[in-house]
Motif scaffolding. Structure first.
Motif, PDB file in Angstrom:
ATOM      1  N   UNK A  68       0.854  -1.182   0.000  1.00 24.76           N
ATOM      2  CA  UNK A  68       0.000   0.000   0.000  1.00 24.76           C
ATOM      3  C   UNK A  68       0.897   1.241   0.000  1.00 24.76           C
ATOM      4  N   UNK A  69       0.504   2.247  -0.753  1.00 22.23           N
ATOM      5  CA  UNK A  69       1.205   3.530  -0.732  1.00 22.23           C
ATOM      6  C   UNK A  69       0.366   4.481   0.114  1.00 22.23           C
ATOM      7  N   UNK A  70       0.826   4.738   1.322  1.00 25.10           N
ATOM      8  CA  UNK A  70       0.063   5.603   2.225  1.00 25.10           C
ATOM      9  C   UNK A  70      -0.145   6.996   1.652  1.00 25.10           C
ATOM     10  N   UNK A  71       0.874   7.641   1.062  1.00 28.66           N
ATOM     11  CA  UNK A  71       0.626   8.977   0.494  1.00 28.66           C
ATOM     12  C   UNK A  71      -0.426   8.948  -0.624  1.00 28.66           C
ATOM     13  N   UNK A  72      -0.357   7.956  -1.484  1.00 31.81           N
ATOM     14  CA  UNK A  72      -1.339   7.867  -2.580  1.00 31.81           C
ATOM     15  C   UNK A  72      -2.740   7.621  -2.034  1.00 31.81           C
ATOM     16  N   UNK A  73      -2.872   6.688  -1.083  1.00 36.19           N
ATOM     17  CA  UNK A  73      -4.189   6.392  -0.531  1.00 36.19           C
ATOM     18  C   UNK A  73      -4.755   7.600   0.211  1.00 36.19           C
ATOM     19  N   UNK A  74      -3.928   8.279   1.001  1.00 34.49           N
ATOM     20  CA  UNK A  74      -4.410   9.483   1.710  1.00 34.49           C
ATOM     21  C   UNK A  74      -4.912  10.531   0.713  1.00 34.49           C
ATOM     22  N   UNK A  75      -4.196  10.705  -0.392  1.00 33.48           N
ATOM     23  CA  UNK A  75      -4.600  11.691  -1.401  1.00 33.48           C
ATOM     24  C   UNK A  75      -5.945  11.321  -2.028  1.00 33.48           C
ATOM     25  N   UNK A  76      -6.139  10.056  -2.343  1.00 30.92           N
ATOM     26  CA  UNK A  76      -7.394   9.610  -2.965  1.00 30.92           C
ATOM     27  C   UNK A  76      -8.561   9.727  -1.986  1.00 30.92           C
ATOM     28  N   UNK A 150      -8.041   3.505  -8.176  1.00 33.00           N
ATOM     29  CA  UNK A 150      -6.961   4.502  -8.260  1.00 33.00           C
ATOM     30  C   UNK A 150      -5.627   3.802  -8.075  1.00 33.00           C
ATOM     31  N   UNK A 151      -4.558   4.516  -8.338  1.00 33.24           N
ATOM     32  CA  UNK A 151      -3.223   4.022  -8.075  1.00 33.24           C
ATOM     33  C   UNK A 151      -2.949   4.230  -6.583  1.00 33.24           C
ATOM     34  N   UNK A 152      -3.063   3.144  -5.801  1.00 29.13           N
ATOM     35  CA  UNK A 152      -2.874   3.256  -4.349  1.00 29.13           C
ATOM     36  C   UNK A 152      -1.765   2.333  -3.837  1.00 29.13           C
ATOM     37  N   UNK A 153      -0.942   1.819  -4.769  1.00 29.31           N
ATOM     38  CA  UNK A 153       0.109   0.896  -4.326  1.00 29.31           C
ATOM     39  C   UNK A 153       1.468   1.362  -4.815  1.00 29.31           C
ATOM     40  N   UNK A 154       2.484   0.675  -4.294  1.00 32.50           N
ATOM     41  CA  UNK A 154       3.861   0.932  -4.708  1.00 32.50           C
ATOM     42  C   UNK A 154       4.578  -0.403  -4.729  1.00 32.50           C
ATOM     43  N   UNK A 155       5.765  -0.425  -5.323  1.00 29.62           N
ATOM     44  CA  UNK A 155       6.542  -1.652  -5.328  1.00 29.62           C
ATOM     45  C   UNK A 155       6.837  -2.051  -3.895  1.00 29.62           C
ATOM     46  N   UNK A 156       6.753  -3.361  -3.648  1.00 28.51           N
ATOM     47  CA  UNK A 156       7.053  -3.862  -2.304  1.00 28.51           C
ATOM     48  C   UNK A 156       8.548  -3.746  -2.076  1.00 28.51           C
ATOM     49  N   UNK A 157       8.945  -3.401  -0.859  1.00 28.81           N
ATOM     50  CA  UNK A 157      10.385  -3.245  -0.591  1.00 28.81           C
ATOM     51  C   UNK A 157      10.988  -4.532  -0.096  1.00 28.81           C
TER      52      UNK A 157
END
Length: 157
Positions: A68-76, A150-157
């Motif tokens: 999950x990408x917290x910045x992307x999800x918060x923005x959406x 929406x785009x709410x994810x990122x590559x897993x680290x």
């Protein structure tokens, strides 16, 4: 049939959503789970229950091989604070234990946010009970729950 599976099946039927529930052995990793289900790791979708600051929740659907990408999800969502709740709060909010959470049959009808990468895919996800997975057409799930895509994810680290 364990009660959570019964809830999942009844809720799917009530929304006209075709699902396939399969029993599966416990897996120790995402690649192992994907191999057991015969799918690519991205085909397993994690359902994360996310707590807002006002004590309401939402579901985030993210491909298994991503985070999950917290910045992307918060923005959406349009908020500046989101977090994963404690396991007991997640259970209270959904009626499902962590690792089994799915929006289908949740005890509360929280909003659903789906990562754009699942669109057009047949996905596997939790089925409400340990040792089971369900398969569903992502587009049908998105439509049945009025999910925001929406785009709410990122590559897993």
């Amino acid at each position: 049939m364990p009660d959570p599976l019964h809830r999942v099946n009844e809720a799917a039927a009530a929304r006209g959503l075709a699902i396939e529930v399969r029993e599966r052995p416990v897996a120790d990793s995402l690649p192992e789970a994907a191999a057991l289900l015969g799918v690519h790791p991205s085909g397993i979708v994690k359902t994360l229950v996310v707590k807002r600051s006002d004590d309401t929740y939402l579901f985030a659907l993210v491909p298994g091989d991503r985070a999950i990408s917290w910045p992307k999800l918060r923005a959406v969502v349009g908020v500046n604070k989101l977090r994963l709740p404690e396991p007991e709060r997640a259970l209270e909010a959904t009626g499902y234990e962590r690792g089994t959470i799915v929006p289908i049959g949740s005890t509360h009808d929280w909003p659903v946010y789906a990562d754009e990468r699942i669109v057009g895919e047949r996905i596997a996800m939790g089925a409400g009970a340990h040792g089971f997975s369900l398969f569903v057409d992502a587009d049908a799930l998105i439509a049945a729950y009025g999910a925001t895509v929406a785009d709410i994810s990122q590559e897993a680290s």
